[in-house]
Design an enzyme around this catalytic site. Structure first.
Site: not given
Ligand SMILES: CC(C)(COP(=O)(O)OP(=O)(O)OC[C@H]1O[C@@H](n2cnc3c(N)ncnc32)[C@H](O)[C@@H]1OP(=O)(O)O)[C@@H](O)C(=O)NCCC(=O)NCCS
Length: 157
Positions: A73-74, A107, A112, A119
């Site tokens: 997911i990204a 995983e 991260n 999750y």
């Molecule tokens: C992980 C990822 C997909 C999250 O996407 P996102 O759209 O930014 O996340 P959301 O805005 O929907 O956040 C949902 C919840 O995730 C958690 N979260 C997301 N980013 C966070 C951060 N930087 N720090 C802490 N918590 C975080 C929080 O619990 C958040 O809920 P809240 O807004 O009520 O606090 C994004 O950071 C990403 O693309 N990362 C790079 C790729 C990656 O690492 N993928 C996972 C591989 S296993």
């Protein structure tokens, strides 16, 4: 703004935008071939998130017997922290439920924190640690499970 957000199954035309996001968000990016394998994966669901006509995220699960295995997911950096990753995961898990999946697992790199927090918010719990699992930097993997996907409900807004 997010009212125009929609999710659709991956198509060939999405791949260049996916690769651009992947290159910026994943320290060990998937190859083009890996994404192409998701185009017609018989046991997979791979969705892209589209906002105002632009691909801004993607994620997938594989349907393994009764387990929805989250493969990736990204969300594009400029669109992170707006709730899109959570909506994408909810959509994937919902579709997994509809296909009869009873549980979900994944995983994630031990360092991260954003992904682990996401999750956990969705109900996954940490169940194991795989030492040196990632070949690029020997980082540990955290194994997480959502044990009861059958009766799972997304977190309340
Ligand atoms: C992980 C990822 C997909 C999250 O996407 P996102 O759209 O930014 O996340 P959301 O805005 O929907 O956040 C949902 C919840 O995730 C958690 N979260 C997301 N980013 C966070 C951060 N930087 N720090 C802490 N918590 C975080 C929080 O619990 C958040 O809920 P809240 O807004 O009520 O606090 C994004 O950071 C990403 O693309 N990362 C790079 C790729 C990656 O690492 N993928 C996972 C591989 S296993």
């Amino acid at each position: 703004m997010l009212s125009t957000l929609r999710f659709e199954p991956i198509q060939e035309a999405h791949i260049p935008a996916i690769l651009a996001i992947e290159g910026r968000t994943n320290t060990a990016p998937w190859s083009e071939r890996s994404f192409r394998n998701e185009l017609d994966h018989p046991h997979g669901i791979f969705l892209v998130a589209i906002l105002s006509g632009e691909v801004i995220g993607y994620g997938g699960i594989w349907l393994v017997i009764d387990e929805a295995h989250v493969t990736t997911i990204a969300v594009a950096q400029e669109h992170q922290r707006k709730g899109i990753g959570e909506k994408l995961m909810v959509e994937l898990l919902r579709r997994g439920q509809e296909k009869g999946m009873l549980c979900s697992t994944l995983e994630v790199r031990a360092g991260n924190d954003p992904a682990i927090k996401l999750y956990e918010k969705l109900g996954f719990t940490i169940s194991a640690r795989r030492k040196g699992y990632y070949p690029d930097n020997r980082e540990d993997a955290i194994v997480m499970w959502l044990y009861d996907l059958e009766h799972w409900e997304p977190p309340r807004a």
